[in-house]
Design an enzyme around this catalytic site. Structure first.
Site, PDB file in Angstrom:
ATOM      1  CD  GLU A  62      -0.138  -4.918   7.101  1.00 61.11           C
ATOM      2  OE1 GLU A  62       0.150  -3.823   7.625  1.00 61.11           O
ATOM      3  OE2 GLU A  62      -0.374  -5.044   5.883  1.00 61.11           O
TER       4      GLU A  62
ATOM      5  CG  LEU B 189       3.704  -4.617   6.235  1.00 61.83           C
ATOM      6  CD1 LEU B 189       4.835  -3.964   7.005  1.00 61.83           C
ATOM      7  CD2 LEU B 189       3.441  -3.843   4.956  1.00 61.83           C
ATOM      8  CB  ALA B 190       1.413  -8.627   1.749  1.00 66.76           C
ATOM      9  CD  GLU B 191      -1.374  -3.420   3.059  1.00 64.95           C
ATOM     10  OE1 GLU B 191      -0.946  -2.873   4.095  1.00 64.95           O
ATOM     11  OE2 GLU B 191      -0.648  -3.669   2.060  1.00 64.95           O
TER      12      GLU B 191
ATOM     13  CD  GLN C 117      -0.886  -1.693  11.075  1.00 59.78           C
ATOM     14  OE1 GLN C 117       0.054  -1.005  10.689  1.00 59.78           O
ATOM     15  NE2 GLN C 117      -0.724  -2.889  11.624  1.00 59.78           N
TER      16      GLN C 117
ATOM     17  CG  ASP D 250      -4.601   6.589   4.736  1.00 60.89           C
ATOM     18  OD1 ASP D 250      -4.801   7.741   4.344  1.00 60.89           O
ATOM     19  OD2 ASP D 250      -5.036   6.156   5.823  1.00 60.89           O
TER      20      ASP D 250
ATOM     21  N   PRO E 185      -3.247  -2.015  -2.238  1.00 61.81           N
ATOM     22  CG  PRO E 185      -1.126  -2.272  -1.291  1.00 61.81           C
ATOM     23  CD  PRO E 185      -2.398  -1.485  -1.157  1.00 61.81           C
TER      24      PRO E 185
ATOM     25  CG  HIS F 210      -0.852   7.311   8.913  1.00 64.15           C
ATOM     26  ND1 HIS F 210       0.248   7.792   8.267  1.00 64.15           N
ATOM     27  CD2 HIS F 210      -0.512   6.078   9.376  1.00 64.15           C
ATOM     28  CE1 HIS F 210       1.234   6.904   8.338  1.00 64.15           C
ATOM     29  NE2 HIS F 210       0.793   5.855   9.000  1.00 64.15           N
TER      30      HIS F 210
END
Length: 737
Positions: free
Chosen positions: A422, A465-467, A489, A492, A496, A537
């Site tokens: 990302e 945006l999808a781990e 990124q 935390d 996923p 974070h």
């Protein structure tokens, strides 16, 4: 005079009756006979395994019954050893059509050492045949789908960058035989229940967006174990839900009809080979047996419903088709089936006599047998940095700077490296960069800044945006021989991707008995001390990943170590989780000049930051500078000398250095940023107490975060995380004990 004629095989109807050379959607009469042989073999293999399970001669059975026609058709329409396959557990007929043998499958069932799938490590029907390009599969439903997308991306990349496929000595490439085809297609199948998984939708999105040559196959038998399709899927039909994806070729077919299935696959595969985009085949099949032998479908399916399925059995329907079309008569079918039964009996007898694996093999292939990342040969001295022309020393760089420089040099050295995640690209809209309208981003922490500009969009790009999408695709790419260096990124938000990070990436090599491997690097920004990072974070949680066999875990505390360890990670033949503490990215502590393009540090080798005689402190990450501050104050105030050990690498870790130090100082403090209970340091403390008890003059102590998430307010954050003052108090107590 009578004319002599060639004798035809018994049971085969004379072709003059139906017309010589007639084909069925391109399938010849001979191919249809072979199709039935494969389908019948698949069914009878299921039946034999069920019998063996009831005789307690095998340990698990899951059936492909009812799915034979669609698997057979896909196998006929695609190319083994050329295309790539990510099947699921009901794809027995597919694997037989591609070239796997009944003996192969029975060796899986008995868990033999000679099992070509896994050497007795994985359940049967979790297919893995390297020579056929059938990639090792696992049990979590749907986890193979994103990997198939990554596999297709890798094939496309090598087609565009063929020089990257060359082998090279001295790193992971030495052990990867890359093969690719310009028009290869990747097959991935799943049941309709697995289409409920988020990873399915992530894979469909990426395949559509990038027009990837992936054939998605939904084998819809109406039930996910006991849950019917209308409960799983809105409207009860997955085809209606996916119809809006662009670039796809869609087919919805009767999956019990091999001729119709073959025609659908021919059209779909042609679309993919032509580079037009992905394909989607939704095959309505039946499940005449229970989900597995651990399930009893009579508890949730009435006889009337099961009888409807029985009327659509593809084996029976295929028999009727062959007779109706005059391809085989009843005698021919009986002869074919008897030959299958005889061959299966031979295979069963061989499998039951096969030797099981021996216990001394259990640790083989947890990690690469070829590349040792702990080798002393990887201990390279940094290059000497000459002063500038005016005599000034070269300014030291931050950890962020050196990570960026290391990535750049490694990408220059190795064309297989691709970087994505990302926001990692400079700009996804390439024209903005070309026209110099913007400066470019390069990650939220700027660690990949400039890489896209230097190496292009094929090698540095943004992900959705999808781990799970990031890691799953990386697994597929690395399986094919690319070296993805991907970024999560924030630690935390890693969860996923947990299925890929726990059940897939570190297990590819071991569960395939070294048939496949997936040595990618996952970079993760981690940790607190941010004054405002708050709950989502600022967390640590590295012990979850050090608890995962097959995963190397690295956690540097300074710029020089980050550069050397990252280079080792990239060259390593194992998957590496590379943890980068956000607070340390641009700290004054630990800055250093760039050590050069060949600087490496072996894994599992700790650094003695400060030698001492009175107390050993074992730590890593952002606690290192805080522990050093406390140790220096303790020496000033009480004259006690602390030996401070920075582990640098958490799996493997340097037990020898710890043991030697504790044996010298006779006291040990373990300090870490994760929560006190069940954190990484607990294992170190336990091992010191267990193995060095006779050397200790004081109890082993731990200093760590409170057992709570990190809060937003800096006052609360300071109270939650271990501070220099906390470390100083613990050091004093141990020295005075």
């Amino acid at each position: 005079m009578a004319t002599k004629t060639e004798a035809k095989p018994a049971g085969v109807v004379d072709e003059k009756i139906r017309g010589k050379g007639k084909t069925y959607e391109g399938l010849s009469r001979e191919q249809l006979i072979e199709a039935y042989r494969i389908m019948y073999t698949s069914r009878r293999l299921d039946d034999r395994e069920i019998l063996l399970k009831r005789q307690q001669k095998i340990f698990f059975q899951i059936s492909g019954a009812g799915h034979e026609a669609v698997g057979l058709a896909a196998g006929f329409a695609m190319k083994p050893g050329y295309d790539w396959f990510y099947p699921y557990y009901r794809d027995r007929a597919l694997c037989l059509a591609l070239g796997a043998t009944p003996l192969d499958m029975l060796l899986m069932a008995v868990g033999a050492a000679a099992d070509p799938q896994s050497g007795g490590r994985q359940m049967p029907s979790h297919w893995s045949f390297p020579k056929l390009n059938v990639v090792t599969q696992s049990s979590p439903t749907g986890s193979q789908i994103l990997q198939a997308v990554g596999c297709a991306e890798a094939g496309r990349y090598f087609a565009k960058h063929p020089q990257a496929a060359k082998k090279s000595e001295g790193d992971y490439r030495q052990f990867k035989d890359v093969k690719f085809q310009g028009d290869e297609v990747t097959y991935v199948s799943l049941g309709e229940g697995a289409s409920s998984e988020g990873e399915f939708w992530e894979a469909m999105n990426t395949a559509s967006n990038s027009k990837l040559p992936v054939v998605f196959v939904i084998e819809d038998n109406g039930y996910a174990i006991s849950v019917p399709v209308e409960v799983q899927t809105a409207g009860g039909n997955i085809s209606r839900l996916v119809a809006g994806f662009p670039n796809f070729h869609f087919e919805e077919i009767d999956g019990t009809d091999p001729v119709a299935c073959y025609a659908a696959f021919q059209r779909t595969v042609a679309h993919c080979r032509a580079g037009e985009g992905p394909g989607f085949v939704h095959a309505h099949v039946i499940r005449p047996y229970s989900h597995s032998l651990s399930d009893d479908e009579r508890l949730y399916r009435p006889d009337a419903e099961r009888n409807i399925d029985a009327a659509r059995d593809p084996i029976t329907l295929m028999q009727m088709f062959l007779i109706r079309e005059g391809i085989l008569d009843e005698n021919g079918i009986n002869k074919l089936e008897k030959q299958v039964e005889d061959d299966l009996q031979v295979a069963v007898d061989q499998a039951l006599e096969a030797a099981p694996p021996t216990p001394d093999t259990i640790l083989q292939y947890v990690y690469s047998p070829g590349f040792d990342p702990t080798s002393p040969a990887l201990q390279v001295e940094p290059i000497s940095i000459a002063p500038t022309a005016d005599g000034k020393k070269v300014a030291p760089k931050t950890m962020a700077d050196l990570i960026n420089a290391t990535l750049r040099d490694e990408m220059r050295r190795d064309e297989r490296i691709v970087v994505f995640g990302e926001d990692v690209a400079d700009c996804s809209r390439q024209q903005y960069l070309t026209e110099k309208l913007i400066k470019g981003k390069g990650g939220v922490f700027k660690l990949t800044y400039g890489l896209q500009n230097d190496f292009g969009c094929d090698r540095v790009f943004n992900s959705p945006l999808a781990e799970a999408n990031i890691v799953g695709r990386a697994v597929g790419m690395a399986t094919r021989g690319l070296k993805p260096v991907v970024e999560i990124q924030f630690f935390d938000y890693i969860w996923p991707a947990m299925m890929q990070l726990r059940d897939e990436l570190p297990l590819i090599r071991w569960r395939s008995n070294n048939g496949f491997s997936s040595p990618c690097v996952v970079r993760v920004a981690i940790g607190g001390y941010l004054t405002g990072g708050a709950i989502y974070h600022s967390q640590c949680g590295e012990s979850i990943f050090t608890h995962t066999p097959g995963m190397r875990v690295v956690f540097p505390s300074n710029a020089l170590d980050a550069a050397g360890l990252l280079r080792t990670a990239i060259r390593c033949d194992d998957p590496v989780l590379f943890l980068e503490h956000k607070r340390l990215y641009r700290e004054t502590f630990g800055r250093a000049p760039y050590p050069g393009p060949d600087y490496t540090i072996p894994f599992g080798k700790a650094k003695i930051v400060q030698p001492g005689t009175d107390l050993t402190v074992i730590t890593y990450g952002a606690v290192v500078p805080r522990a050093l501050q406390a140790a220096q104050k303790l020496e000033r105030e009480q004259g006690a000398k602390v030996e401070l050990i920075d582990l640098r690498c958490l799996n493997p870790f340097d037990w020898e250095t710890i043991a030697a130090s504790v044996s010298k100082t006779n006291r040990a403090l373990v300090a870490y940023e994760d929560t006190l209970s069940w954190g990484y340091g607990a294992e170190i403390a336990a091992r010191v107490a267990d193995q060095l008890f006779d050397q200790l003059d004081a109890p082993v102590r731990r200093v760590a975060a409170k057992d709570v998430f990190v809060a937003y307010q800096p006052i609360l954050e300071d109270a939650i995380l271990p501070q220099a003052g906390d470390l100083l108090r613990a050091m004093k107590e141990l020295v005075e004990y």
